[in-house]
Design an enzyme around this catalytic site. Structure first.
Site, short mmCIF file in Angstrom:
data_model
loop_
_atom_site.label_atom_id
_atom_site.label_comp_id
_atom_site.label_asym_id
_atom_site.label_seq_id
_atom_site.Cartn_x
_atom_site.Cartn_y
_atom_site.Cartn_z
N CYS A 65 0.88 -1.18 0.00
CA CYS A 65 0.00 0.00 0.00
C CYS A 65 0.91 1.22 0.00
CB CYS A 65 -1.01 -0.01 1.15
SG CYS A 65 -0.37 0.37 2.79
N GLY A 66 0.35 2.41 0.08
CA GLY A 66 1.15 3.61 -0.02
C GLY A 66 2.27 3.71 0.99
N ALA A 68 2.63 1.26 3.63
CA ALA A 68 2.79 -0.09 4.18
C ALA A 68 2.31 -0.20 5.62
CB ALA A 68 4.22 -0.61 4.05
N GLN A 69 1.96 0.91 6.23
CA GLN A 69 1.51 0.86 7.62
C GLN A 69 0.15 0.17 7.76
OE1 GLN A 69 3.64 1.51 9.92
NE2 GLN A 69 5.11 2.42 8.53
N GLY A 70 -0.79 0.55 6.91
CA GLY A 70 -2.13 -0.03 7.01
C GLY A 70 -2.15 -1.52 6.76
N HIS A 98 16.14 -12.18 11.79
CA HIS A 98 15.98 -11.94 13.22
C HIS A 98 14.55 -12.06 13.72
CE1 HIS A 98 19.95 -9.46 13.62
NE2 HIS A 98 20.12 -10.60 12.97
N ASN A 99 13.57 -11.78 12.86
CA ASN A 99 12.18 -11.74 13.31
C ASN A 99 11.32 -12.83 12.72
OD1 ASN A 99 12.93 -8.46 12.68
ND2 ASN A 99 12.61 -9.13 14.77
N ARG A 109 4.76 4.24 -2.02
CA ARG A 109 5.03 5.67 -2.21
C ARG A 109 6.42 6.07 -1.72
NH1 ARG A 109 -0.84 6.48 -0.64
NH2 ARG A 109 -1.86 6.49 -2.68
N ARG A 132 19.15 -17.31 19.44
CA ARG A 132 18.64 -16.30 20.39
C ARG A 132 17.42 -15.59 19.84
NH1 ARG A 132 22.76 -13.85 17.60
NH2 ARG A 132 22.47 -11.65 17.03
#
EC number: 5.3.1.6
Length: 143
Positions: A65-66, A68-70, A98-99, A109, A132
């Protein structure tokens, strides 16, 4: 590998380039994204990608998305999903190493199409280091 992809109106061109790359390198793609530039709601395209990961139908996911937060907020509502907002190959690599991220969230965007394809390549080529990092990933779970 089975990879699911979803995008809103900020990402049709990104999706097209990424899907082409994935298919050219032998991956199977489930497309949940829009192909039009008309305004749409990003959750409608992010939820199916997260559902594919949570159900084990796809090993990795890509959402665009614009900012990437949403899409990141949407996919991270699902158990077994770890979506990471990435804006460089280095961040994509660390998100996997790591994640144990299994969905890359791309801000259309703020990245170019070549950058996005390079991040996806790095994301799918990188393995979780474990060790770890496993202890830390286990602490992400709410239950």
């Amino acid at each position: 590998m089975n990879i699911s992809i979803g995008n809103d109106h900020a990402g049709p061109d990104y999706k097209k380039a990424i899907v082409s790359f994935l298919q050219d390198t032998g991956h199977q793609v489930t497309n949940h994204g829009t192909d039009v530039l008309d305004s749409v709601d990003y959750p409608d395209f992010a939820h199916p990608v997260a559902q594919d990961i949570a159900a084990g139908n796809s090993q990795l996911g890509i959402v665009i998305c614009g900012s990437a937060q949403g899409v990141s907020m949407t996919v991270n509502k699902y158990e077994k999903v770890r979506g990471a907002v990435c804006w460089s190959k280095e961040i994509a690599q660390l998100a996997r190493e790591h994640n144990d991220a299994n969905i890359i969230c791309i801000p259309a965007r703020f990245t170019s199409i070549p950058q996005a394809v390079a991040m996806v390549k790095t994301f799918i080529d990188t393995q979780f280091e474990g060790g770890r990092h496993s202890r830390r990933v286990d602490k992400i779970k709410c239950s």
